[in-house]
Motif scaffolding. Sequence first.
Motif, mmCIF file in Angstrom:
data_model
loop_
_atom_site.group_PDB
_atom_site.id
_atom_site.type_symbol
_atom_site.label_atom_id
_atom_site.label_comp_id
_atom_site.label_asym_id
_atom_site.label_seq_id
_atom_site.Cartn_x
_atom_site.Cartn_y
_atom_site.Cartn_z
ATOM 1 N N GLN A 51 -3.703 12.252 10.346
ATOM 2 C CA GLN A 51 -5.011 11.586 10.502
ATOM 3 C C GLN A 51 -5.078 10.259 9.753
ATOM 4 O O GLN A 51 -5.986 9.477 9.973
ATOM 5 C CB GLN A 51 -6.131 12.502 10.005
ATOM 6 N N VAL A 52 -4.136 10.064 8.838
ATOM 7 C CA VAL A 52 -4.142 8.793 8.098
ATOM 8 C C VAL A 52 -3.492 7.742 8.988
ATOM 9 O O VAL A 52 -2.305 7.825 9.283
ATOM 10 C CB VAL A 52 -3.365 8.908 6.764
ATOM 11 N N GLU A 53 -4.297 6.815 9.456
ATOM 12 C CA GLU A 53 -3.709 5.795 10.317
ATOM 13 C C GLU A 53 -3.331 4.566 9.523
ATOM 14 O O GLU A 53 -2.210 4.119 9.568
ATOM 15 C CB GLU A 53 -4.645 5.453 11.453
ATOM 16 N N SER A 54 -4.305 4.024 8.777
ATOM 17 C CA SER A 54 -3.939 2.862 7.968
ATOM 18 C C SER A 54 -4.192 3.089 6.487
ATOM 19 O O SER A 54 -3.290 2.928 5.684
ATOM 20 C CB SER A 54 -4.642 1.613 8.476
ATOM 21 N N SER A 55 -5.418 3.512 6.102
ATOM 22 C CA SER A 55 -5.691 3.639 4.669
ATOM 23 C C SER A 55 -5.906 5.088 4.237
ATOM 24 O O SER A 55 -6.806 5.769 4.720
ATOM 25 C CB SER A 55 -6.930 2.800 4.312
ATOM 26 N N LEU A 56 -5.063 5.537 3.320
ATOM 27 C CA LEU A 56 -5.224 6.879 2.759
ATOM 28 C C LEU A 56 -6.545 6.981 1.999
ATOM 29 O O LEU A 56 -7.283 7.954 2.150
ATOM 30 C CB LEU A 56 -4.046 7.164 1.807
ATOM 31 N N TYR A 57 -6.860 5.953 1.197
ATOM 32 C CA TYR A 57 -8.070 6.038 0.383
ATOM 33 C C TYR A 57 -9.326 6.072 1.242
ATOM 34 O O TYR A 57 -10.313 6.696 0.869
ATOM 35 C CB TYR A 57 -8.123 4.889 -0.636
ATOM 36 N N ARG B 232 -9.057 -8.009 -0.277
ATOM 37 C CA ARG B 232 -9.667 -8.870 -1.287
ATOM 38 C C ARG B 232 -8.981 -10.233 -1.365
ATOM 39 O O ARG B 232 -9.564 -11.233 -1.722
ATOM 40 C CB ARG B 232 -9.530 -8.158 -2.630
ATOM 41 N N ARG B 233 -7.695 -10.250 -1.039
ATOM 42 C CA ARG B 233 -6.952 -11.513 -1.064
ATOM 43 C C ARG B 233 -7.015 -12.240 0.276
ATOM 44 O O ARG B 233 -6.357 -13.261 0.458
ATOM 45 C CB ARG B 233 -5.473 -11.250 -1.372
ATOM 46 N N GLY B 234 -7.709 -11.630 1.236
ATOM 47 C CA GLY B 234 -7.777 -12.239 2.565
ATOM 48 C C GLY B 234 -6.464 -12.131 3.315
ATOM 49 O O GLY B 234 -6.150 -12.950 4.190
ATOM 50 N N ARG B 235 -5.669 -11.116 2.991
ATOM 51 C CA ARG B 235 -4.376 -10.954 3.655
ATOM 52 C C ARG B 235 -4.415 -9.757 4.606
ATOM 53 O O ARG B 235 -5.176 -8.818 4.397
ATOM 54 C CB ARG B 235 -3.278 -10.725 2.603
ATOM 55 N N SER B 236 -3.549 -9.791 5.603
ATOM 56 C CA SER B 236 -3.507 -8.681 6.560
ATOM 57 C C SER B 236 -2.733 -7.506 5.949
ATOM 58 O O SER B 236 -1.957 -7.689 5.010
ATOM 59 C CB SER B 236 -2.814 -9.129 7.835
ATOM 60 N N VAL B 237 -2.945 -6.324 6.486
ATOM 61 C CA VAL B 237 -2.216 -5.133 6.033
ATOM 62 C C VAL B 237 -1.585 -4.465 7.239
ATOM 63 O O VAL B 237 -2.196 -4.359 8.294
ATOM 64 C CB VAL B 237 -3.168 -4.094 5.396
ATOM 65 N N GLU B 238 -0.383 -4.010 7.047
ATOM 66 C CA GLU B 238 0.323 -3.304 8.104
ATOM 67 C C GLU B 238 1.140 -2.220 7.412
ATOM 68 O O GLU B 238 1.571 -2.422 6.275
ATOM 69 C CB GLU B 238 1.271 -4.324 8.728
ATOM 70 N N SER B 239 1.306 -1.081 8.063
ATOM 71 C CA SER B 239 2.166 -0.048 7.480
ATOM 72 C C SER B 239 3.182 0.386 8.520
ATOM 73 O O SER B 239 2.848 0.503 9.690
ATOM 74 C CB SER B 239 1.347 1.181 7.080
ATOM 75 N N LEU C 88 -7.479 -1.971 -12.506
ATOM 76 C CA LEU C 88 -8.390 -1.576 -11.424
ATOM 77 C C LEU C 88 -7.747 -0.544 -10.515
ATOM 78 O O LEU C 88 -6.594 -0.705 -10.105
ATOM 79 C CB LEU C 88 -8.755 -2.806 -10.578
ATOM 80 N N LEU C 89 -8.518 0.485 -10.201
ATOM 81 C CA LEU C 89 -8.004 1.525 -9.306
ATOM 82 C C LEU C 89 -8.359 1.155 -7.870
ATOM 83 O O LEU C 89 -9.448 1.451 -7.386
ATOM 84 C CB LEU C 89 -8.623 2.879 -9.692
ATOM 85 N N THR C 90 -7.445 0.450 -7.216
ATOM 86 C CA THR C 90 -7.711 0.039 -5.831
ATOM 87 C C THR C 90 -6.606 0.582 -4.927
ATOM 88 O O THR C 90 -5.557 1.003 -5.403
ATOM 89 C CB THR C 90 -7.732 -1.503 -5.681
ATOM 90 N N SER C 91 -6.855 0.529 -3.634
ATOM 91 C CA SER C 91 -5.829 0.926 -2.671
ATOM 92 C C SER C 91 -5.121 -0.340 -2.196
ATOM 93 O O SER C 91 -5.642 -1.457 -2.341
ATOM 94 C CB SER C 91 -6.478 1.625 -1.480
ATOM 95 N N PHE C 92 -3.971 -0.153 -1.610
ATOM 96 C CA PHE C 92 -3.215 -1.299 -1.078
ATOM 97 C C PHE C 92 -4.079 -2.064 -0.077
ATOM 98 O O PHE C 92 -4.155 -3.289 -0.105
ATOM 99 C CB PHE C 92 -1.940 -0.776 -0.412
ATOM 100 N N THR C 93 -4.770 -1.307 0.798
ATOM 101 C CA THR C 93 -5.593 -1.945 1.835
ATOM 102 C C THR C 93 -6.704 -2.789 1.220
ATOM 103 O O THR C 93 -6.925 -3.941 1.615
ATOM 104 C CB THR C 93 -6.207 -0.861 2.752
ATOM 105 N N GLU C 94 -7.403 -2.224 0.218
ATOM 106 C CA GLU C 94 -8.493 -2.962 -0.431
ATOM 107 C C GLU C 94 -7.953 -4.198 -1.149
ATOM 108 O O GLU C 94 -8.551 -5.272 -1.109
ATOM 109 C CB GLU C 94 -9.202 -2.074 -1.469
ATOM 110 N N ASP C 95 -6.827 -3.994 -1.797
ATOM 111 C CA ASP C 95 -6.248 -5.081 -2.566
ATOM 112 C C ASP C 95 -5.896 -6.279 -1.673
ATOM 113 O O ASP C 95 -6.181 -7.427 -1.998
ATOM 114 C CB ASP C 95 -5.002 -4.520 -3.265
ATOM 115 N N MET C 96 -5.292 -5.994 -0.520
ATOM 116 C CA MET C 96 -4.916 -7.087 0.378
ATOM 117 C C MET C 96 -6.156 -7.712 1.029
ATOM 118 O O MET C 96 -6.219 -8.923 1.217
ATOM 119 C CB MET C 96 -3.945 -6.590 1.459
#
Length: 245
Positions: A164-170, A100-107, A90-98
């Motif tokens: 301009q990319v704050e959290s998700s590039l995709y 989907r798992r109900g997990r938080s994302v931070e960069s 699956l072609l997903t982004s890190f943000t989407e992937d997390m």
Amino acid sequence: FSPRGFSETGHGPLYLQLQRRIADAIASGRLGPGDSLPPEREMASMTGLSRVTVRRGVQELVASGQLVQRRGSGTFVARKVERLEQALSLLTSFTEDMARRGRSVESRWIGRGLFAPSPEEVMALGLGSADRVARLERVRLSDGLPLAIERASLSQQVLPRPDQVESSLYSVLEARGLRPVRAVQRISATNLGAADAGFLQVAPGAAGLRIERISYLPSGQVIEFTRSLYRGDAYDFAVELKSAP
Ligand code: GLP
């Protein structure tokens, strides 16, 4: 860490005695994952050991991955990661992937900006000699745990303002109608160098997975060239196979 029990005779070098004391505290649960250790100076005065001895004992536990050190914030008991299963098809982004798992994302940003491209970037992105490249370099975390370092390169035409990319590039690409629809990904094994291991809070030399992704627009144009380093102890990759024709 009481001063009792450390002895010059009979129990091996003092730094090893301290190491054993810390390892026992971790094993018995008196020190739990994420707990902080007192600063070196304090540990030395609590135990009556010299700072050099304390430092040596602690450094070896950092090298073996039982403790982690974060510059400016101290020494902590390493947290065990729960392995994540990741579908490879699956072609997903890190943000989407997390998400989907109900997990938080931070960069955490390591760096970003526009640069003269390297020969590798020129090749991968099909750039002209005068083109500049937008680079986004960040540590990706979920639920407070660093999982990967991602170094993404895109043509300046695609991403003229990397800041301009704050959290998700995709999601930025998607908003500009430039969401990739296909990607080729290569995965290989590596041992993490000291700096990258530090970003991922693992021992230098720990196992890592190098993942390179080149993604494409529906037109076939390359949009992204990303080199990532994932923690080897955090991911299981899964893919469905079909019998060869
Ligand atoms: C994944 C891919 C990267 C991609 C990133 C985008 O982790 N391996 O190639 O750049 O997702 O993620 P996000 O949209 O969260 O920035």
